[in-house]
Design a protein around this motif. Structure first.
Motif, mmCIF file in Angstrom:
data_model
loop_
_atom_site.group_PDB
_atom_site.id
_atom_site.type_symbol
_atom_site.label_atom_id
_atom_site.label_comp_id
_atom_site.label_asym_id
_atom_site.label_seq_id
_atom_site.Cartn_x
_atom_site.Cartn_y
_atom_site.Cartn_z
ATOM 1 N N ASP A 22 -5.355 4.181 -8.392
ATOM 2 C CA ASP A 22 -5.385 3.011 -9.278
ATOM 3 C C ASP A 22 -4.088 2.203 -9.251
ATOM 4 O O ASP A 22 -3.872 1.347 -10.110
ATOM 5 N N THR A 23 -3.221 2.469 -8.268
ATOM 6 C CA THR A 23 -1.969 1.714 -8.160
ATOM 7 C C THR A 23 -2.278 0.234 -7.976
ATOM 8 O O THR A 23 -3.034 -0.151 -7.079
ATOM 9 N N MET A 24 -1.687 -0.611 -8.843
ATOM 10 C CA MET A 24 -1.948 -2.045 -8.761
ATOM 11 C C MET A 24 -1.191 -2.660 -7.582
ATOM 12 O O MET A 24 -0.016 -2.376 -7.377
ATOM 13 N N VAL A 25 -1.902 -3.476 -6.789
ATOM 14 C CA VAL A 25 -1.287 -4.158 -5.651
ATOM 15 C C VAL A 25 -1.596 -5.654 -5.738
ATOM 16 O O VAL A 25 -2.559 -6.069 -6.385
ATOM 17 N N ASN A 26 -0.779 -6.445 -5.057
ATOM 18 C CA ASN A 26 -0.905 -7.899 -5.139
ATOM 19 C C ASN A 26 -1.855 -8.397 -4.051
ATOM 20 O O ASN A 26 -1.443 -8.778 -2.967
ATOM 21 N N VAL A 27 -3.154 -8.372 -4.365
ATOM 22 C CA VAL A 27 -4.179 -8.815 -3.410
ATOM 23 C C VAL A 27 -4.979 -9.956 -4.034
ATOM 24 O O VAL A 27 -4.870 -10.214 -5.229
ATOM 25 N N ASN A 28 -5.791 -10.623 -3.199
ATOM 26 C CA ASN A 28 -6.460 -11.837 -3.695
ATOM 27 C C ASN A 28 -7.863 -11.588 -4.245
ATOM 28 O O ASN A 28 -8.603 -12.524 -4.476
ATOM 29 N N TRP A 29 -8.251 -10.319 -4.413
ATOM 30 C CA TRP A 29 -9.529 -10.051 -5.090
ATOM 31 C C TRP A 29 -9.256 -9.521 -6.489
ATOM 32 O O TRP A 29 -8.111 -9.236 -6.851
ATOM 33 N N ASP A 30 -10.319 -9.358 -7.267
ATOM 34 C CA ASP A 30 -10.137 -9.161 -8.716
ATOM 35 C C ASP A 30 -9.628 -7.772 -9.090
ATOM 36 O O ASP A 30 -8.653 -7.652 -9.810
ATOM 37 N N VAL A 31 -10.299 -6.722 -8.643
ATOM 38 C CA VAL A 31 -9.865 -5.372 -9.030
ATOM 39 C C VAL A 31 -8.814 -4.925 -8.021
ATOM 40 O O VAL A 31 -9.122 -4.529 -6.903
ATOM 41 N N LYS A 32 -7.550 -5.030 -8.444
ATOM 42 C CA LYS A 32 -6.412 -4.954 -7.512
ATOM 43 C C LYS A 32 -5.870 -3.526 -7.400
ATOM 44 O O LYS A 32 -4.744 -3.243 -7.790
ATOM 45 N N LYS A 33 -6.722 -2.634 -6.879
ATOM 46 C CA LYS A 33 -6.320 -1.233 -6.752
ATOM 47 C C LYS A 33 -6.071 -0.893 -5.287
ATOM 48 O O LYS A 33 -6.810 -1.356 -4.409
ATOM 49 N N ILE A 34 -5.073 -0.047 -5.040
ATOM 50 C CA ILE A 34 -4.695 0.242 -3.659
ATOM 51 C C ILE A 34 -5.830 0.929 -2.896
ATOM 52 O O ILE A 34 -5.927 0.795 -1.676
ATOM 53 N N ASN A 35 -6.735 1.627 -3.618
ATOM 54 C CA ASN A 35 -7.808 2.321 -2.887
ATOM 55 C C ASN A 35 -8.890 1.362 -2.386
ATOM 56 O O ASN A 35 -9.825 1.781 -1.710
ATOM 57 N N LYS A 49 -3.693 -1.505 8.942
ATOM 58 C CA LYS A 49 -2.597 -2.480 8.996
ATOM 59 C C LYS A 49 -2.343 -3.083 7.615
ATOM 60 O O LYS A 49 -1.197 -3.222 7.173
ATOM 61 N N ALA A 50 -3.437 -3.437 6.916
ATOM 62 C CA ALA A 50 -3.313 -4.003 5.567
ATOM 63 C C ALA A 50 -2.726 -2.974 4.605
ATOM 64 O O ALA A 50 -1.896 -3.292 3.751
ATOM 65 N N LEU A 51 -3.167 -1.714 4.759
ATOM 66 C CA LEU A 51 -2.664 -0.637 3.909
ATOM 67 C C LEU A 51 -1.173 -0.408 4.160
ATOM 68 O O LEU A 51 -0.395 -0.207 3.227
ATOM 69 N N TYR A 52 -0.764 -0.436 5.439
ATOM 70 C CA TYR A 52 0.661 -0.305 5.785
ATOM 71 C C TYR A 52 1.496 -1.368 5.049
ATOM 72 O O TYR A 52 2.589 -1.081 4.563
ATOM 73 N N GLN A 53 0.963 -2.589 4.994
ATOM 74 C CA GLN A 53 1.709 -3.665 4.326
ATOM 75 C C GLN A 53 1.882 -3.365 2.835
ATOM 76 O O GLN A 53 2.951 -3.588 2.271
ATOM 77 N N GLU A 54 0.809 -2.850 2.215
ATOM 78 C CA GLU A 54 0.894 -2.530 0.782
ATOM 79 C C GLU A 54 1.833 -1.342 0.533
ATOM 80 O O GLU A 54 2.590 -1.332 -0.429
ATOM 81 N N ILE A 55 1.785 -0.343 1.429
ATOM 82 C CA ILE A 55 2.701 0.801 1.309
ATOM 83 C C ILE A 55 4.142 0.311 1.428
ATOM 84 O O ILE A 55 5.027 0.736 0.678
ATOM 85 N N SER A 56 4.386 -0.598 2.384
ATOM 86 C CA SER A 56 5.761 -1.079 2.587
ATOM 87 C C SER A 56 6.247 -1.885 1.381
ATOM 88 O O SER A 56 7.442 -1.906 1.081
ATOM 89 N N GLN A 57 5.307 -2.541 0.673
ATOM 90 C CA GLN A 57 5.696 -3.243 -0.569
ATOM 91 C C GLN A 57 6.162 -2.246 -1.628
ATOM 92 O O GLN A 57 7.007 -2.555 -2.457
ATOM 93 N N LEU A 58 5.577 -1.043 -1.598
ATOM 94 C CA LEU A 58 5.938 -0.023 -2.587
ATOM 95 C C LEU A 58 7.227 0.704 -2.226
ATOM 96 O O LEU A 58 8.081 0.935 -3.077
ATOM 97 N N VAL A 59 7.367 1.097 -0.938
ATOM 98 C CA VAL A 59 8.470 2.001 -0.578
ATOM 99 C C VAL A 59 9.509 1.391 0.352
ATOM 100 O O VAL A 59 10.549 2.001 0.608
ATOM 101 N N GLY A 60 9.237 0.191 0.896
ATOM 102 C CA GLY A 60 10.262 -0.484 1.685
ATOM 103 C C GLY A 60 10.198 -0.240 3.176
ATOM 104 O O GLY A 60 11.023 -0.747 3.921
ATOM 105 N N PHE A 61 9.223 0.530 3.660
ATOM 106 C CA PHE A 61 9.066 0.744 5.104
ATOM 107 C C PHE A 61 7.610 1.078 5.393
ATOM 108 O O PHE A 61 6.877 1.505 4.511
#
Length: 243
Positions: A22-35, A49-61
């Protein structure tokens, strides 16, 4: 279930961090959960690839490798190990005919076969479900993985490394080559990775309830999220994951 893992081969230490679904991520759809990121981007390489981008937003790499474990593979890997001894933390009873899911496992230390192991790590809800929901399930998943590791790292398994690596490769989708998998496994067993040097953590986070336009007017119009506690997360990353 999403895990970010780091293995320091030189110092024989590893860290595995659970990232709550349920980690909130900055995406363009309504229910903004990482899963939702992997499937909403079409799965496969695009989803990763999209998941890698969200992970890098959280941890920096971005991670170096990924391992995608299909659900049935969990049971097959456990069966290939000859079962896993595990202390089940509670009675687990859950029926969901829509998902063809039936879980009935008693509390206590026992040897789990593949199907039982799948039930234990999937169980969350029901009459005796976790009061803290997904976080409670994460704690059980981490304890289960620790039990798997402990049993895999025994020196007598050295002779089975190649067999385990083949089972692993057959049952998961990964960009690790067979040689990579074999090398990591040999390093872990021969160079003495101990289960006490594998640190399991959950991403430091806070619960939030956020209004959803998709479910406006319904009983669940407020969706449950978690948001990272940034200072604590930075400390975890710097101490255990800094690449």
């Amino acid at each position: 279930t999403m895990l970010l893992a780091s293995y320091d081969v030189t110092n024989q230490k590893a860290t595995v961090m659970s990232i709550p679904r349920d980690t909130m991520v900055n995406v363009n759809w309504d229910v903004k959960k990482i899963n939702s990121v992997y499937n909403m981007n079409g799965g496969g390489d695009k989803g990763i690839k999209a998941l890698y981008q969200e992970i890098s937003q959280l941890v920096g790499f971005e991670p170096d490798y990924q391992v995608v474990v299909e659900w049935e593979a969990v049971g097959e890997i456990v069966d290939a190990m000859g079962g896993v001894h595990f202390d089940v933390p509670r009675d687990m009873d859950y029926e969901d005919p829509y998902q063809d899911l039936s879980i009935h496992i008693k509390k206590g230390y026992q040897k789990l076969n593949g199907e039982q192991a799948m039930g234990v790590i999937r169980f969350r809800d029901g009459a005796n479900g976790y009061s803290n929901g997904d976080i409670g399930r994460i704690e059980t998943q981490q304890a289960f993985l620790k039990a798997v590791l402990e049993q895999m790292l025994q020196i007598q398994n050295m002779t089975k490394i190649s067999q385990f690596a083949k089972v692993f490769q057959k049952n998961v989708t990964t960009d690790l080559s067979f040689q990579n998998i074999l090398w990591f496994a040999q390093k872990a067993i021969l160079d003495g990775l101990k289960v006490e040097n594998v640190n399991f953590v959950t991403m430091p986070c806070t619960n939030k309830s956020v209004w959803s336009r998709s479910f406006a007017g319904k009983s669940y119009q407020f969706q449950s999220y978690v948001v990272p506690n940034t200072e604590e997360l930075v400390s975890v990353v710097n101490e255990y994951f800094n690449p």
